[in-house]
Scaffold this motif. Structure first.
Motif, PDB file in Angstrom:
ATOM      1  N   TRP A 156       0.829  -1.269   0.000  1.00  0.00           N
ATOM      2  CA  TRP A 156      -0.148  -0.074   0.018  1.00  0.00           C
ATOM      3  C   TRP A 156       0.857   1.214   0.008  1.00  0.00           C
ATOM      4  CZ3 TRP A 156      -4.886   0.801  -1.335  1.00  0.00           C
ATOM      5  CH2 TRP A 156      -5.369   2.089  -0.803  1.00  0.00           C
ATOM      6  N   ASP A 157       2.063   1.191   0.943  1.00  0.00           N
ATOM      7  CA  ASP A 157       2.860   2.401   0.958  1.00  0.00           C
ATOM      8  C   ASP A 157       3.475   2.817  -0.562  1.00  0.00           C
ATOM      9  OD1 ASP A 157       2.464   2.820   3.510  1.00  0.00           O
ATOM     10  OD2 ASP A 157       4.210   1.919   4.193  1.00  0.00           O
ATOM     11  N   LYS A 158       3.944   1.730  -1.192  1.00  0.00           N
ATOM     12  CA  LYS A 158       4.390   1.917  -2.605  1.00  0.00           C
ATOM     13  C   LYS A 158       3.343   2.132  -3.755  1.00  0.00           C
ATOM     14  CE  LYS A 158       7.992  -1.620  -1.252  1.00  0.00           C
ATOM     15  NZ  LYS A 158       7.625  -1.216   0.324  1.00  0.00           N
ATOM     16  N   LEU A 159       2.128   1.638  -3.452  1.00  0.00           N
ATOM     17  CA  LEU A 159       1.192   2.205  -4.437  1.00  0.00           C
ATOM     18  C   LEU A 159       0.702   3.669  -4.084  1.00  0.00           C
ATOM     19  CD1 LEU A 159      -1.769  -0.825  -4.231  1.00  0.00           C
ATOM     20  CD2 LEU A 159      -0.384   0.261  -6.313  1.00  0.00           C
ATOM     21  N   CYS A 160       0.742   3.998  -3.149  1.00  0.00           N
ATOM     22  CA  CYS A 160       0.508   5.406  -2.693  1.00  0.00           C
ATOM     23  C   CYS A 160       1.910   6.283  -3.196  1.00  0.00           C
ATOM     24  CB  CYS A 160       0.421   5.624  -1.232  1.00  0.00           C
ATOM     25  SG  CYS A 160      -1.345   4.894  -0.414  1.00  0.00           S
ATOM     26  N   MET A 161       2.899   6.082  -3.026  1.00  0.00           N
ATOM     27  CA  MET A 161       4.050   6.714  -3.368  1.00  0.00           C
ATOM     28  C   MET A 161       3.924   6.889  -4.949  1.00  0.00           C
ATOM     29  SD  MET A 161       8.134   5.323  -3.796  1.00  0.00           S
ATOM     30  CE  MET A 161       7.890   4.889  -2.002  1.00  0.00           C
ATOM     31  N   ILE A 162       3.612   5.903  -5.862  1.00  0.00           N
ATOM     32  CA  ILE A 162       3.322   6.073  -7.275  1.00  0.00           C
ATOM     33  C   ILE A 162       2.205   6.844  -7.766  1.00  0.00           C
ATOM     34  CG2 ILE A 162       3.143   4.812  -9.594  1.00  0.00           C
ATOM     35  CD1 ILE A 162       4.874   2.904  -8.424  1.00  0.00           C
ATOM     36  N   ASP A 164       0.860   9.153  -5.859  1.00  0.00           N
ATOM     37  CA  ASP A 164       0.836  10.688  -5.491  1.00  0.00           C
ATOM     38  C   ASP A 164       1.591  11.174  -6.535  1.00  0.00           C
ATOM     39  OD1 ASP A 164      -0.564  10.281  -3.036  1.00  0.00           O
ATOM     40  OD2 ASP A 164       1.419  10.181  -1.975  1.00  0.00           O
ATOM     41  N   MET A 165       2.516  10.497  -7.594  1.00  0.00           N
ATOM     42  CA  MET A 165       2.971  11.219  -8.418  1.00  0.00           C
ATOM     43  C   MET A 165       2.209  11.206  -9.827  1.00  0.00           C
ATOM     44  SD  MET A 165       6.655   8.922  -8.474  1.00  0.00           S
ATOM     45  CE  MET A 165       7.722   9.019  -6.923  1.00  0.00           C
ATOM     46  N   GLY A 166       1.012  10.998  -9.546  1.00  0.00           N
ATOM     47  CA  GLY A 166      -0.112  11.205 -10.611  1.00  0.00           C
ATOM     48  C   GLY A 166      -0.384  10.030 -11.625  1.00  0.00           C
ATOM     49  N   TYR A 167       0.134   8.770 -11.205  1.00  0.00           N
ATOM     50  CA  TYR A 167       0.259   7.731 -12.288  1.00  0.00           C
ATOM     51  C   TYR A 167      -0.433   6.569 -11.638  1.00  0.00           C
ATOM     52  CZ  TYR A 167       1.824   5.026 -16.188  1.00  0.00           C
ATOM     53  OH  TYR A 167       1.877   4.265 -17.308  1.00  0.00           O
ATOM     54  N   GLU A 168      -1.561   6.007 -12.510  1.00  0.00           N
ATOM     55  CA  GLU A 168      -2.272   4.958 -11.854  1.00  0.00           C
ATOM     56  C   GLU A 168      -2.403   3.837 -12.842  1.00  0.00           C
ATOM     57  OE1 GLU A 168      -6.133   6.392 -10.368  1.00  0.00           O
ATOM     58  OE2 GLU A 168      -5.293   7.719  -9.009  1.00  0.00           O
ATOM     59  N   ASN A 169      -1.621   3.519 -13.741  1.00  0.00           N
ATOM     60  CA  ASN A 169      -1.550   2.671 -14.746  1.00  0.00           C
ATOM     61  C   ASN A 169      -0.760   1.410 -13.851  1.00  0.00           C
ATOM     62  OD1 ASN A 169      -1.799   0.981 -16.821  1.00  0.00           O
ATOM     63  ND2 ASN A 169      -0.800   2.316 -18.344  1.00  0.00           N
TER      64      ASN A 169
END
Length: 351
Positions: A156-162, A164-169
């Motif tokens: 979850w932490d790593k998902l949020c990290m990415i 938060d960079m505006g990428y959801e692919n």
């Protein structure tokens, strides 16, 4: 079901998530730099039914080889990256349809962002992978060891990290060799996110033990509606992973097509080498795409009744055997001709 409400992600020509069929993945065990050997293995995997393939990219030479490999195969190509963010960027530049990274071992936020920006430019999905064997020390201390909760928090932490960079692919993968821990972790994660999940039991073992562990673990996970792609990780020929994955999906009603073989256990009435015959039949039918059930029975007395629910079957006797269709005896043939008789029937089968 969880699977129906995950986001749809495009990996090359394959769509996953949002209720699309669960896709079967595998990973090459060749040196990716050896283009010829890698392509040969991928083509064999394609023939077996692999739909997405992953290759290790430990060197820049391997990253460059992706371009040549991709020209000769027909399924999406995923690059597996550890530690070096430059290899992730190179893999995308050389045509990878998806990359697999663990942001925790890629390095600084700046390096992760460089990878994300490159994938954004090419619109390439990122599979965020977390393995129980590489769980962060602070999470091990927090939960008193490696736990399902710790694995999910790490992912979850790593998902949020990415994001938060505006990428959801993104596709998410959390793996453990502990079957029960894997089941619990997937249940927890599926309730937290709508990103597609790639599921598997990592380091599950040999073809025998690994198939059993994967059937139990993946069967439980998939039956709950969790999982958009799967890999059965086995220590052996990767083609065996595909056969095991197809059987798991068929057993759960998530995949159609291909012959299902049923066979009776041996007993004192068996008059033929049933074990060998059943193995030969199972190997033979791999080349057929018929959606039927084939029975292999060792007893000519009870065989017809036991094979009643199958579309076609064979049953052995003393030096001879029976060909059976829908529980009815069609003809009697010598034992030595049973396998070929069945093969000819399947070759001329009309559904």
């Amino acid at each position: 079901m969880f699977r129906d409400r995950t986001k749809e992600i495009q990996i090359g020509s394959v769509k996953i998530g949002a209720g699309n069929p669960v896709a079967i993945q595998s990973m090459t065990n060749t040196k990716t730099e050896d283009v010829k050997a890698t392509v040969e293995q991928i083509l064999a995997l394609e023939h077996a039914g692999c739909e997405i393939i992953r290759c290790a990219v430990p060197t820049m030479e391997a990253a460059k080889a992706l371009a040549a490999i991709k020209e000769k195969i027909h399924i999406p190509l995923v690059a597996d990256i550890h530690f070096d963010y430059k290899l992730a960027i190179a893999a995308v530049e050389y045509g990878a349809d998806k990359i697999r990274i663990n942001p925790g071992n890629i390095g600084s936020t700046e390096r992760i962002k460089a990878v994300v920006d490159c994938c954004r430019e090419k619109d390439i999905p990122i599979r965020v992978g977390v393995n129980s064997g590489s769980l962060e020390k602070n999470l091990i201390e927090k939960y008193g060891g490696v736990t399902a909760e710790g694995i999910v928090e790490s992912a979850w932490d790593k998902l949020c990290m990415i994001t938060d960079m505006g990428y959801e692919n993104l596709v998410v993968s959390i793996k453990s060799s502990d079957v029960l821990m894997s089941i619990k972790a997937h249940e927890l994660l599926a309730s937290k996110t709508d990103f597609p999940l790639h599921v598997g039991i990592t380091e599950s073992g040999t073809v025998y033990s690994g198939s059993v562990k994967s059937a139990i673990g993946l069967g439980n996970i998939l039956y709950q509606g969790i999982g958009d792609t799967i890999r059965v990780s086995l220590t052996g020929d990767p083609v065996e992973e595909i056969y095991a994955a197809k059987m798991i999906l068929k057993t759960l009603g998530l995949r159609q097509g291909g012959i299902t073989v049923v066979s009776c256990p041996t007993c004192g009435r068996t008059q033929i080498d049933l074990i060998s015959l059943a193995e030969q039949v199972e190997e033979m039918v791999k080349g057929f795409n018929l959606n039927i059930k084939v029975a292999v029975m060792g007893c000519a007395v009870n065989g017809p009744g036991e094979a009643r629910e199958a579309d076609i079957g064979i049953a052995g006797g003393v030096g001879e055997g029976l060909l059976i269709k829908k529980g009815e005896i069609v003809k009697k043939v010598p034992e030595s001709e049973l396998l070929e008789t069945l093969r000819q029937e399947l070759l001329h089968w009309e559904e």
